[in-house]
Write a protein that holds these residues in place. Structure first.
Motif, PDB file in Angstrom:
ATOM      1  N   TYR A 152       0.860  -1.192   0.000  1.00  0.00           N
ATOM      2  CA  TYR A 152       0.000   0.000   0.000  1.00  0.00           C
ATOM      3  C   TYR A 152       0.891   1.236   0.000  1.00  0.00           C
ATOM      4  N   ILE A 153       0.704   2.130  -0.980  1.00  0.00           N
ATOM      5  CA  ILE A 153       1.607   3.266  -1.178  1.00  0.00           C
ATOM      6  C   ILE A 153       0.898   4.586  -0.882  1.00  0.00           C
ATOM      7  N   ASN A 154       1.495   5.380  -0.042  1.00  0.00           N
ATOM      8  CA  ASN A 154       1.064   6.756   0.185  1.00  0.00           C
ATOM      9  C   ASN A 154       1.999   7.678  -0.590  1.00  0.00           C
ATOM     10  N   HIS A 209      -1.736  11.683  -1.493  1.00  0.00           N
ATOM     11  CA  HIS A 209      -0.740  11.955  -0.464  1.00  0.00           C
ATOM     12  C   HIS A 209      -1.490  12.430   0.765  1.00  0.00           C
ATOM     13  N   VAL A 210      -1.553  11.606   1.781  1.00  0.00           N
ATOM     14  CA  VAL A 210      -2.300  11.934   2.994  1.00  0.00           C
ATOM     15  C   VAL A 210      -1.329  12.128   4.150  1.00  0.00           C
ATOM     16  N   ILE A 227       2.353  -4.176   3.459  1.00  0.00           N
ATOM     17  CA  ILE A 227       3.595  -3.406   3.521  1.00  0.00           C
ATOM     18  C   ILE A 227       3.250  -1.952   3.215  1.00  0.00           C
ATOM     19  N   PRO A 228       3.183  -1.093   4.230  1.00  0.00           N
ATOM     20  CA  PRO A 228       2.907   0.324   3.971  1.00  0.00           C
ATOM     21  C   PRO A 228       4.162   1.041   3.481  1.00  0.00           C
ATOM     22  N   VAL A 229       4.038   1.735   2.369  1.00  0.00           N
ATOM     23  CA  VAL A 229       5.172   2.427   1.747  1.00  0.00           C
ATOM     24  C   VAL A 229       4.813   3.902   1.588  1.00  0.00           C
ATOM     25  N   LEU A 270       5.039   2.120  -9.647  1.00  0.00           N
ATOM     26  CA  LEU A 270       4.853   0.784  -9.073  1.00  0.00           C
ATOM     27  C   LEU A 270       6.108  -0.065  -9.287  1.00  0.00           C
ATOM     28  N   ALA A 271       6.691   0.045 -10.467  1.00  0.00           N
ATOM     29  CA  ALA A 271       7.915  -0.716 -10.749  1.00  0.00           C
ATOM     30  C   ALA A 271       9.050  -0.300  -9.814  1.00  0.00           C
TER      31      ALA A 271
END
Length: 372
Positions: A133-135, A140-141, A165-167, A190-191
């Motif tokens: 999971y990407i922020n 952008h929070v 996995i928070p990123v 993503l890559a």
């Protein structure tokens, strides 16, 4: 364009990997329990589109090396994206090729609680071990909101037994700096995250079916070309339309469906008003599925009055076909009317632009202002 100062450091319970790209510090943060790469490959992927618009070679400093496989594939990636987006220009890469070091054993996919990510999880449940999971990618929070969203996704993935996995990254700002546009650059983002984690395999959720494929940042033609010798990046199967994906998710878990988030406006809930929410609600209505993911359902009368932008017409054509297949005559008729209104308005706009110097729109705005 120069990539330099690739480094990593520990920040509290996170590890941060960063690099300077023409002086801009691009960074990614991961939980420190994960081993992440500090090679050039992630930043080569991240800077791909910026380099395509720079008219300069892409050079990596500090004696860094990159995967021979990825470097060879960069030429194919350039050819494909230049064909789709002619303002992108070819560029050379100055970096020494060397085999990547061993990666991690995990199999991961990207996950934000939406339809595509949930379906990829359901479709590859026995293989996937981790969900990323990407922020700083779509949204952008704040750190507080990110922690809440991460916990929500942990709860959502619990029935599947997968680890989140928070990123965090500032890629969103980097992308805006170069004016690339998320619909092109999201595959490169993503890559870059996958190449930092170095899983054995990374599965990218599909956005379109094979029948409806179009130029896009994630695509069956391009996703695998970001791979290295240790990380295989693949595009998930694209044989099902969005409505069919929703049906598969519902069959797997009603609880998961009740926590579905698809909204463009909010990262943690559905507004029920944006077209992404509306199209999902239409699918649920056609399928006769009730869910707590939305505060209300949607009616054919409401759908018939929708004004669709051109880029949503294909999605609503798919919904119309799906409504016909499911025998929902009232929704099919409403979708047909909405599509007809959209096409008519597009024709009028073209005539107004080409022959009438936008006088129709000027007159419409004049009468709107008079009524206020």
């Amino acid at each position: 364009m120069i990539i330099s100062s690739i480094s990593s450091r520990k920040i509290e319970n996170q590890v941060e990997v960063s690099a300077l790209i023409d002086g801009y510090r691009l960074w990614y943060r991961f939980p420190d329990k994960f081993s992440v790469s500090s090679s050039a490959e992630p930043f080569l992927a991240a800077s791909f589109f910026a380099a395509s618009r720079s008219d300069q070679p892409l050079e990596v400093k500090d004696s860094q090396t990159a995967s021979p496989r990825l470097l060879a594939n960069f030429k194919r990636l350039q050819r494909i994206f230049e064909t789709w987006k002619p303002d992108l220009r070819p560029f050379t890469i100055n970096v020494q090729a060397a085999m990547s070091r061993a990666g991690n054993e995990m199999v991961c996919s990207f996950f934000s609680g939406g339809v595509d990510g949930l379906y990829t999880l359901v479709n590859n449940e026995s293989e996937i071990t981790h969900l990323v999971y990407i922020n700083g990618f779509d949204f952008h929070v704040s750190p507080e909101e990110f922690a809440i969203n991460s916990q929500r996704l942990k709860d959502l993935s619990e029935p599947f037994g997968k680890e989140i996995i928070p990123v965090e990254t500032n890629f969103y700002e980097f992308d805006r700096l170069y004016g690339i546009g998320r619909h092109w650059s999201h595959g490169a983002c993503l890559a870059s995250v996958a190449l930092l984690l170095q899983p054995a395999k990374c599965i990218v959720p599909s956005s379109f079916t094979y029948r409806d494929l179009r130029p896009w940042g994630t695509h069956p033609l391009t996703d695998n070309l970001w791979s290295t010798e240790v990380t295989e990046i693949v595009h998930d199967t694209a044989d099902l339309e969005r409505s069919e994906k929703i049906q598969r998710i519902a069959e797997r878990s009603q609880t998961v469906l009740d926590n579905l988030v698809v909204c463009w406006k909010y990262p943690d809930r559905n507004c029920g008003r944006c077209l992404k929410c509306i199209s999902t609600m239409i699918s649920l209505k056609i399928l006769g599925i009730e869910t707590d993911a939305f505060l209300s359902s949607i009616s054919p009368a409401y759908v018939a009055k929708l004004s669709l932008p051109p880029d949503y017409r294909g999605k609503f054509e798919d919904l119309h076909r799906f409504a016909m297949e499911q025998g929902d005559a009232s929704m099919a008729q409403a979708l047909r009317k909405s599509l007809s209104i959209s096409i008519t308005r597009q024709i009028i706009k073209l005539i107004d632009d080409k022959y009438l110097n936008r006088s129709i729109r000027s007159g419409f705005r004049y009468f709107q202002n008079k009524r206020r």
